[in-house]
Design an enzyme around this catalytic site. Structure first.
Site, mmCIF file in Angstrom:
data_model
loop_
_atom_site.group_PDB
_atom_site.id
_atom_site.type_symbol
_atom_site.label_atom_id
_atom_site.label_comp_id
_atom_site.label_asym_id
_atom_site.label_seq_id
_atom_site.Cartn_x
_atom_site.Cartn_y
_atom_site.Cartn_z
ATOM 1 C CG ASP A 54 -5.637 -1.753 6.031
ATOM 2 O OD1 ASP A 54 -4.526 -1.860 5.495
ATOM 3 O OD2 ASP A 54 -6.435 -2.703 6.124
ATOM 4 C CG ASN A 110 4.041 -5.911 4.786
ATOM 5 O OD1 ASN A 110 4.905 -5.869 5.662
ATOM 6 N ND2 ASN A 110 2.751 -5.888 5.065
ATOM 7 C CD GLN A 117 3.762 -5.812 -2.267
ATOM 8 O OE1 GLN A 117 4.919 -6.207 -2.439
ATOM 9 N NE2 GLN A 117 3.237 -4.831 -2.961
ATOM 10 C CG HIS A 123 0.396 -0.959 0.265
ATOM 11 N ND1 HIS A 123 0.519 -1.863 -0.762
ATOM 12 C CD2 HIS A 123 0.265 -1.693 1.389
ATOM 13 C CE1 HIS A 123 0.468 -3.093 -0.278
ATOM 14 N NE2 HIS A 123 0.317 -3.014 1.032
ATOM 15 C CG HIS A 125 0.671 -1.261 6.104
ATOM 16 N ND1 HIS A 125 -0.568 -1.858 6.198
ATOM 17 C CD2 HIS A 125 1.351 -1.931 5.152
ATOM 18 C CE1 HIS A 125 -0.631 -2.861 5.335
ATOM 19 N NE2 HIS A 125 0.523 -2.930 4.691
HETATM 20 P P1 5GP Z 1 -0.117 -5.781 2.444
HETATM 21 O O1 5GP Z 1 -0.487 -7.083 3.095
HETATM 22 O O2 5GP Z 1 -0.060 -5.915 0.949
HETATM 23 O O3 5GP Z 1 1.097 -5.119 3.020
HETATM 24 O O4 5GP Z 1 -1.291 -4.789 2.804
HETATM 25 C C1 5GP Z 1 -2.458 -4.686 2.076
HETATM 26 C C2 5GP Z 1 -3.440 -3.952 2.952
HETATM 27 O O5 5GP Z 1 -4.509 -3.510 2.152
HETATM 28 C C3 5GP Z 1 -4.030 -4.830 4.059
HETATM 29 O O6 5GP Z 1 -3.768 -4.241 5.320
HETATM 30 C C4 5GP Z 1 -5.514 -4.872 3.727
HETATM 31 O O7 5GP Z 1 -6.322 -4.851 4.878
HETATM 32 C C5 5GP Z 1 -5.700 -3.636 2.858
HETATM 33 N N1 5GP Z 1 -6.744 -3.783 1.853
HETATM 34 C C6 5GP Z 1 -6.915 -4.834 1.014
HETATM 35 N N2 5GP Z 1 -7.956 -4.603 0.188
HETATM 36 C C7 5GP Z 1 -8.436 -3.387 0.528
HETATM 37 C C8 5GP Z 1 -9.522 -2.591 0.019
HETATM 38 O O8 5GP Z 1 -10.254 -2.960 -0.897
HETATM 39 N N3 5GP Z 1 -9.707 -1.381 0.627
HETATM 40 C C9 5GP Z 1 -8.910 -0.935 1.656
HETATM 41 N N4 5GP Z 1 -9.187 0.256 2.168
HETATM 42 N N5 5GP Z 1 -7.892 -1.644 2.143
HETATM 43 C C10 5GP Z 1 -7.654 -2.857 1.589
#
Ligand code: 5GP
Ligand code: ZN
Length: 137
Positions: A54, A110, A117, A123, A125
């Site tokens: 992440d 999420n 999300q 995805h 985590h």
């Molecule tokens: P969500 O909030 O949708 O559950 O999680 C999205 C996750 O993707 C977040 O923890 C964020 O830090 C990660 N993320 C967002 N953009 C990128 C990216 O360009 N590269 C990587 N490696 N992680 C990302």
């Protein structure tokens, strides 16, 4: 709340708004990572899934496990995706073990706006190497 914490909160909020906006523009960042159009620190890959670090780790170990097929969220899963979601779940212990998470870990998915999300590509985590709190915020 301290001034530094408020600044941190505002930064995180701004980042979230930016990501939601970017995703609504039609480009899926995780599909781009899969295609190699965006860089990532890959941890695992096979024909169905990919796992990478992440960008904003919330624990000493924080990786994302994603399907190569673009599925927007848990809410968009179809019966035909059963093998993919099973595969993602079954690979967790292997990835966790490779990352040294022998003392346990947390898996989070999420979903949607209330679930916070921000990237509309399903995805998981996988977080570890610290003691987690419960309930999550
Ligand atoms: P969500 O909030 O949708 O559950 O999680 C999205 C996750 O993707 C977040 O923890 C964020 O830090 C990660 N993320 C967002 N953009 C990128 C990216 O360009 N590269 C990587 N490696 N992680 C990302
Ligand atoms: Zn995608």
């Amino acid at each position: 709340m301290k001034a530094g914490n408020i600044k941190d909160c505002l930064y995180r909020f701004g980042l979230r708004i930016f990501r939601v906006w970017r995703n609504r523009m039609g480009d899926c960042i995780f599909c781009k990572i899969i295609k190699g159009e965006l860089p990532s620190e890959k941890v695992y890959e096979d024909d169905m899934i990919m796992c990478f670090k992440d960008l904003e780790p919330q624990a000493p170990v924080h990786v994302l496990i994603i399907p190569k097929k673009h599925i927007a969220s848990m809410d968009e899963l179809k019966d035909e995706d059963a093998q993919i979601i099973a595969h993602m779940n079954l690979k967790v212990k292997e990835i966790a073990s490779a990352l040294g998470l022998s003392n346990g870990y947390r898996v989070v998915i999420n979903c949607g706006e209330d679930g916070l999300q921000t990237v509309p590509h399903l995805h998981m985590h996988l977080l570890g190497k610290r003691f987690m709190k419960w309930p999550p915020g």
